[in-house]
Design an enzyme around this catalytic site. Sequence first.
Site, mmCIF file in Angstrom:
data_model
loop_
_atom_site.group_PDB
_atom_site.id
_atom_site.type_symbol
_atom_site.label_atom_id
_atom_site.label_comp_id
_atom_site.label_asym_id
_atom_site.label_seq_id
_atom_site.Cartn_x
_atom_site.Cartn_y
_atom_site.Cartn_z
ATOM 1 N N SER A 60 18.088 13.302 43.621
ATOM 2 C CA SER A 60 17.080 13.293 44.326
ATOM 3 C C SER A 60 17.321 12.606 45.729
ATOM 4 O O SER A 60 18.045 13.120 46.279
ATOM 5 C CB SER A 60 15.915 12.967 43.482
ATOM 6 O OG SER A 60 14.682 13.121 44.061
ATOM 7 N N ASP B 144 11.697 22.252 38.136
ATOM 8 C CA ASP B 144 11.324 20.915 38.860
ATOM 9 C C ASP B 144 10.166 21.005 39.391
ATOM 10 O O ASP B 144 9.888 21.996 40.433
ATOM 11 C CB ASP B 144 12.666 20.955 39.659
ATOM 12 C CG ASP B 144 12.997 19.569 40.426
ATOM 13 O OD1 ASP B 144 11.668 18.840 40.561
ATOM 14 O OD2 ASP B 144 13.829 18.977 40.619
ATOM 15 N N HIS C 175 13.300 17.749 36.829
ATOM 16 C CA HIS C 175 13.936 16.720 37.878
ATOM 17 C C HIS C 175 14.299 15.647 37.169
ATOM 18 O O HIS C 175 14.658 14.564 37.673
ATOM 19 C CB HIS C 175 12.555 16.286 38.749
ATOM 20 C CG HIS C 175 13.143 15.766 39.946
ATOM 21 N ND1 HIS C 175 13.678 16.342 41.033
ATOM 22 C CD2 HIS C 175 12.960 14.487 40.478
ATOM 23 C CE1 HIS C 175 14.031 15.739 42.066
ATOM 24 N NE2 HIS C 175 13.525 14.525 41.476
#
Length: 289
Positions: free
Chosen positions: A151, A232, A267
């Site tokens: 991320s 995600d 995620h």
Amino acid sequence: MSLEKLSSNKHYEGTLAKYKFRSAALGDTYTQFNLFLPANAAQGKVPVLVYLAGLTCTEDNGAQKGGFMRDAAAQGIALLFPDTSPRGAGIDGEDVDWDFGSGAGFYLNATNPKWSKHYNMFSHITQELPRVLEKAGLPLDFTRQSIFGHSMGGHGALTVYLASLLSGMKQYRSASAFSPICEPSEVPWGTKAFSGYLAGGVAEGKDRYDATAMIGKVKGAVNILVDYGTADNFLYQLHPDKFLEAARVAGHDEVQVRVRKQEGYDHSYYFISTFASDHIHFHANFLKA
């Protein structure tokens, strides 16, 4: 900048240790990191793979939940897990939002005077940590170094790697990322960070810390792997398709830049740990070459 060892645990015949030291790059605050040394480090220096974690995370998330150590131990690769920001800088507003300030350093060097004394994660990762670890005599070979992350940390890994290529230093042999923020100058997380930390705002960020903009400037070969999940919830913040498009336009083929869409994954660290082995083996190809 002497290291203090806070803990040590045997892990896959190697050792996972936590250290702290007073960081000049982070405004003379104390910072912590985790370091996994495989068993073969007892015989000599080993290559280093740096993991950069995401928003709200610390040096512990990747070490505890990433699932990286088994394969790193088998490949004889050290893993370095830094924190994601300075801690306790005492700057007004640094603890107000979860996506800016503490836990959200964005792996850049701040140029806004309010933040520039402490928020220098780029220098901390690329210069300070290697220097401190080498001075401490730890068996790490920083001439064989790669970087990966998740991320915000995926953004950090890609931009740190690309910046090293563009500068001609070639400090890192490869980069990979799980669900990276690929085009921060065009998404809320990135524009908030750039507008706050950088005197030149989003324009400065796009030029210096946007992987999609940077990949188009790299003329030589690159070694990049990106994974993201189709489920995600933060895909609108990531733009992996834009990064892939920019890479192909710049002439980087499937061998140099591989972006994989993983069906049904989100995620989380469940996603990361599922593909952890792939990423360790990807980097091993270059670190052990």
